[in-house]
Scaffold this motif. Structure first.
Motif, PDB file in Angstrom:
ATOM      1  N   SER A 183      15.610  18.943  17.476  1.00 54.04           N
ATOM      2  CA  SER A 183      15.251  18.233  16.527  1.00 54.04           C
ATOM      3  C   SER A 183      14.333  17.132  16.995  1.00 54.04           C
ATOM      4  CB  SER A 183      16.422  17.518  15.943  1.00 54.04           C
ATOM      5  OG  SER A 183      16.973  16.548  16.941  1.00 54.04           O
ATOM      6  N   ILE A 184      13.601  16.593  15.980  1.00 56.08           N
ATOM      7  CA  ILE A 184      12.467  15.520  16.435  1.00 56.08           C
ATOM      8  C   ILE A 184      12.628  14.374  15.373  1.00 56.08           C
ATOM      9  CG2 ILE A 184      10.688  16.802  17.410  1.00 56.08           C
ATOM     10  CD1 ILE A 184       9.146  16.735  14.784  1.00 56.08           C
ATOM     11  N   PRO A 185      12.154  12.967  15.612  1.00 52.20           N
ATOM     12  CA  PRO A 185      12.379  12.117  14.964  1.00 52.20           C
ATOM     13  C   PRO A 185      11.565  12.115  13.438  1.00 52.20           C
ATOM     14  CG  PRO A 185      12.014  11.222  17.159  1.00 52.20           C
ATOM     15  CD  PRO A 185      11.675  12.832  16.912  1.00 52.20           C
ATOM     16  N   ALA A 186      12.336  11.798  12.538  1.00 52.26           N
ATOM     17  CA  ALA A 186      11.813  12.038  11.150  1.00 52.26           C
ATOM     18  C   ALA A 186      10.722  10.964  11.146  1.00 52.26           C
ATOM     19  CB  ALA A 186      12.859  11.679  10.153  1.00 52.26           C
ATOM     20  N   ALA A 187      10.733   9.825  11.852  1.00 51.90           N
ATOM     21  CA  ALA A 187       9.650   8.777  11.787  1.00 51.90           C
ATOM     22  C   ALA A 187       8.058   9.494  12.311  1.00 51.90           C
ATOM     23  CB  ALA A 187       9.992   7.570  12.490  1.00 51.90           C
ATOM     24  N   LEU A 188       8.243  10.184  13.440  1.00 48.08           N
ATOM     25  CA  LEU A 188       7.264  11.096  14.078  1.00 48.08           C
ATOM     26  C   LEU A 188       6.627  11.878  13.078  1.00 48.08           C
ATOM     27  CD1 LEU A 188       5.583  11.650  16.592  1.00 48.08           C
ATOM     28  CD2 LEU A 188       7.293  13.538  17.030  1.00 48.08           C
ATOM     29  N   VAL A 189       7.464  12.600  12.298  1.00 47.51           N
ATOM     30  CA  VAL A 189       6.723  13.398  11.084  1.00 47.51           C
ATOM     31  C   VAL A 189       6.101  12.596  10.236  1.00 47.51           C
ATOM     32  CG1 VAL A 189       7.315  15.005   9.522  1.00 47.51           C
ATOM     33  CG2 VAL A 189       8.664  14.986  11.523  1.00 47.51           C
ATOM     34  N   LEU A 193       1.987  12.611   9.734  1.00 46.83           N
ATOM     35  CA  LEU A 193       1.225  13.420   8.297  1.00 46.83           C
ATOM     36  C   LEU A 193       0.557  12.263   7.813  1.00 46.83           C
ATOM     37  CD1 LEU A 193       4.443  15.565   7.168  1.00 46.83           C
ATOM     38  CD2 LEU A 193       2.163  16.355   7.888  1.00 46.83           C
ATOM     39  N   ARG A 194       0.867  10.996   7.572  1.00 44.00           N
ATOM     40  CA  ARG A 194       0.099   9.975   6.997  1.00 44.00           C
ATOM     41  C   ARG A 194      -1.317   9.888   7.887  1.00 44.00           C
ATOM     42  NH1 ARG A 194       5.060   7.299   6.216  1.00 44.00           N
ATOM     43  NH2 ARG A 194       5.434   6.987   4.028  1.00 44.00           N
ATOM     44  N   GLN A 195      -1.266   9.935   9.064  1.00 44.42           N
ATOM     45  CA  GLN A 195      -2.604   9.817   9.684  1.00 44.42           C
ATOM     46  C   GLN A 195      -3.492  11.153   9.347  1.00 44.42           C
ATOM     47  OE1 GLN A 195      -1.757   9.204  13.941  1.00 44.42           O
ATOM     48  NE2 GLN A 195      -0.889   7.214  13.661  1.00 44.42           N
ATOM     49  N   TYR A 196      -2.807  12.256   9.477  1.00 39.68           N
ATOM     50  CA  TYR A 196      -3.512  13.607   9.466  1.00 39.68           C
ATOM     51  C   TYR A 196      -4.044  13.610   8.057  1.00 39.68           C
ATOM     52  CZ  TYR A 196      -4.460  18.561   9.884  1.00 39.68           C
ATOM     53  OH  TYR A 196      -4.864  19.883   9.988  1.00 39.68           O
ATOM     54  N   TYR A 197      -3.317  13.285   6.866  1.00 33.91           N
ATOM     55  CA  TYR A 197      -3.722  13.443   5.653  1.00 33.91           C
ATOM     56  C   TYR A 197      -4.528  12.148   4.826  1.00 33.91           C
ATOM     57  CZ  TYR A 197      -2.047  18.162   5.435  1.00 33.91           C
ATOM     58  OH  TYR A 197      -2.064  19.563   5.660  1.00 33.91           O
ATOM     59  N   SER A 198      -4.791  11.352   5.867  1.00 34.94           N
ATOM     60  CA  SER A 198      -5.468  10.048   5.266  1.00 34.94           C
ATOM     61  C   SER A 198      -6.900  10.639   4.908  1.00 34.94           C
ATOM     62  CB  SER A 198      -5.502   8.942   6.532  1.00 34.94           C
ATOM     63  OG  SER A 198      -6.083   9.491   7.835  1.00 34.94           O
ATOM     64  N   PRO A 201      -7.879  11.654  -0.218  1.00 36.44           N
ATOM     65  CA  PRO A 201      -7.637  10.467  -0.914  1.00 36.44           C
ATOM     66  C   PRO A 201      -6.786  10.732  -2.132  1.00 36.44           C
ATOM     67  CG  PRO A 201      -9.924  11.059  -1.261  1.00 36.44           C
ATOM     68  CD  PRO A 201      -9.622  11.382  -0.191  1.00 36.44           C
ATOM     69  N   ASN A 202      -6.859  12.157  -2.528  1.00 35.46           N
ATOM     70  CA  ASN A 202      -6.151  12.671  -3.550  1.00 35.46           C
ATOM     71  C   ASN A 202      -5.068  13.484  -3.184  1.00 35.46           C
ATOM     72  OD1 ASN A 202      -8.082  11.628  -5.314  1.00 35.46           O
ATOM     73  ND2 ASN A 202      -9.379  13.608  -5.384  1.00 35.46           N
ATOM     74  N   LYS A 203      -3.750  12.909  -3.415  1.00 35.21           N
ATOM     75  CA  LYS A 203      -2.687  13.476  -2.950  1.00 35.21           C
ATOM     76  C   LYS A 203      -1.504  13.807  -4.006  1.00 35.21           C
ATOM     77  CE  LYS A 203      -2.690  11.552   1.454  1.00 35.21           C
ATOM     78  NZ  LYS A 203      -3.978  10.701   1.470  1.00 35.21           N
ATOM     79  N   PRO A 204      -1.017  14.795  -4.160  1.00 40.13           N
ATOM     80  CA  PRO A 204      -0.130  15.241  -5.439  1.00 40.13           C
ATOM     81  C   PRO A 204       1.150  14.422  -5.233  1.00 40.13           C
ATOM     82  CG  PRO A 204      -0.060  16.720  -3.639  1.00 40.13           C
ATOM     83  CD  PRO A 204      -1.164  16.011  -3.061  1.00 40.13           C
ATOM     84  N   TRP A 207       3.571  15.624  -2.671  1.00 39.48           N
ATOM     85  CA  TRP A 207       3.391  15.218  -1.349  1.00 39.48           C
ATOM     86  C   TRP A 207       4.154  13.940  -0.964  1.00 39.48           C
ATOM     87  CZ3 TRP A 207       1.186  11.178   1.469  1.00 39.48           C
ATOM     88  CH2 TRP A 207       1.023  11.367   2.905  1.00 39.48           C
ATOM     89  N   PHE A 208       4.086  12.823  -2.091  1.00 34.05           N
ATOM     90  CA  PHE A 208       4.744  11.782  -1.853  1.00 34.05           C
ATOM     91  C   PHE A 208       6.266  11.864  -2.027  1.00 34.05           C
ATOM     92  CE2 PHE A 208       0.514  10.359  -3.469  1.00 34.05           C
ATOM     93  CZ  PHE A 208       0.311   9.432  -2.313  1.00 34.05           C
ATOM     94  N   ASP A 209       6.817  12.879  -2.898  1.00 33.57           N
ATOM     95  CA  ASP A 209       8.353  12.974  -2.904  1.00 33.57           C
ATOM     96  C   ASP A 209       8.773  13.435  -1.498  1.00 33.57           C
ATOM     97  OD1 ASP A 209       7.955  12.204  -5.718  1.00 33.57           O
ATOM     98  OD2 ASP A 209       8.063  14.271  -6.223  1.00 33.57           O
ATOM     99  N   MET A 210       7.967  14.511  -0.919  1.00 28.78           N
ATOM    100  CA  MET A 210       8.453  15.131   0.402  1.00 28.78           C
ATOM    101  C   MET A 210       8.505  13.787   1.174  1.00 28.78           C
ATOM    102  SD  MET A 210       6.274  17.695   2.841  1.00 28.78           S
ATOM    103  CE  MET A 210       4.943  16.399   3.498  1.00 28.78           C
ATOM    104  N   MET A 211       7.431  12.961   1.375  1.00 29.75           N
ATOM    105  CA  MET A 211       7.419  12.115   2.435  1.00 29.75           C
ATOM    106  C   MET A 211       8.666  11.098   2.149  1.00 29.75           C
ATOM    107  SD  MET A 211       4.787  12.650   4.552  1.00 29.75           S
ATOM    108  CE  MET A 211       4.210  10.982   5.442  1.00 29.75           C
ATOM    109  N   ALA A 212       8.890  10.996   0.950  1.00 34.97           N
ATOM    110  CA  ALA A 212       9.989   9.901   0.856  1.00 34.97           C
ATOM    111  C   ALA A 212      11.279  10.636   1.124  1.00 34.97           C
ATOM    112  CB  ALA A 212      10.122   9.529  -0.717  1.00 34.97           C
ATOM    113  N   ASN A 213      11.602  11.960   1.116  1.00 41.69           N
ATOM    114  CA  ASN A 213      12.678  12.582   1.539  1.00 41.69           C
ATOM    115  C   ASN A 213      12.933  12.630   2.917  1.00 41.69           C
ATOM    116  OD1 ASN A 213      13.803  13.164  -1.341  1.00 41.69           O
ATOM    117  ND2 ASN A 213      12.359  15.050  -1.323  1.00 41.69           N
TER     118      ASN A 213
END
Length: 225
Positions: A183-189, A193-198, A201-204, A207-213
């Motif tokens: 396993s890997i830390p959820a915080a790392l993920v 992903l926030r850096q990668y998809y910065s 600018p337009n995100k569905p 995506w925000f729901d996935m990140m919150a989960n």
């Protein structure tokens, strides 16, 4: 075969690579030609093509974050079979990533990659019938052989066409440097992903729901692919 870095959309090799991307990936996964100008000039983004007899027959893009100590394979393209392009790109990418780690004085803990799951959404698959080695089922098995495992999340990412659509039918995978890691830390993920998809600018909302989960969890299990 030559391993050549592309640093500008003005490079004729870039046009050949971009055409190849359009052959093997669906439109929502291909950044428009002119929008590549800034990313490809970013020294942290490494875009290389494989050249055989003067023709671009493969390509790979990757990056390494020394602060997080993780790499990411953005894409790997094999344009023709029976030339050993996959192995050629892999070997040269690994050599270059070793150089980046040495220069930064760090040791990578692993490498991320996205991969289509043909069982999830057949309609979203690339036009891989034109290039058999790029079929998602083949690529999944290759990633499995290399040591990648899928993260235990329902993955979605923003479309690269800047329309903010949710691209589904993929798994987010990780190849740990230590094969014993489960396993890997959820915080790392979420940080990655926030850096990668910065850049998008337009995100569905998906995506925000996935990140919150993911943020509700401590660790993310690595499962077989």
């Amino acid at each position: 075969m030559q391993y050549v870095r592309i640093r500008s959309i003005e490079d004729k090799l870039f046009a050949a690579m971009h055409r190849l991307m359009g052959v093997v990936f669906p439109p929502e996964e291909v950044l428009a030609f002119e929008l590549w100008k800034e990313p490809i000039e970013d020294p942290a983004i490494h875009v290389y093509v494989a050249i055989h007899e003067g023709e671009v027959v493969g390509a790979t893009e990757y990056r390494y974050d020394p602060k997080l100590r993780v790499a990411m394979t953005d894409f790997t393209i094999i344009g023709r079979p029976d030339l050993g392009i996959g192995r050629f790109l892999y070997a040269n990418r690994e050599k270059d990533l070793s150089r980046l780690q040495k220069e930064s004085g760090t040791i990578a803990i692993g490498m991320f990659a996205e991969i289509y799951d043909p069982r999830k959404d057949e309609a979203a698959l690339p036009g891989a019938g034109n290039v058999n080695p790029m079929h998602p089922a083949v690529r999944r098995e290759v990633l499995s052989h290399l040591g990648y495992r899928r993260l235990d999340i329902d993955y979605v990412h923003p479309s690269w066409d800047h329309e903010g659509k949710a691209v589904q039918g993929l798994d987010f995978c990780f190849r740990p440097a230590d094969d014993e890691i489960v396993s890997i830390p959820a915080a790392l993920v979420t940080t990655f992903l926030r850096q990668y998809y910065s850049a998008l600018p337009n995100k569905p909302q998906e995506w925000f729901d996935m990140m919150a989960n993911i943020e509700l969890r401590t660790d993310i299990a690595l499962l077989p692919i």
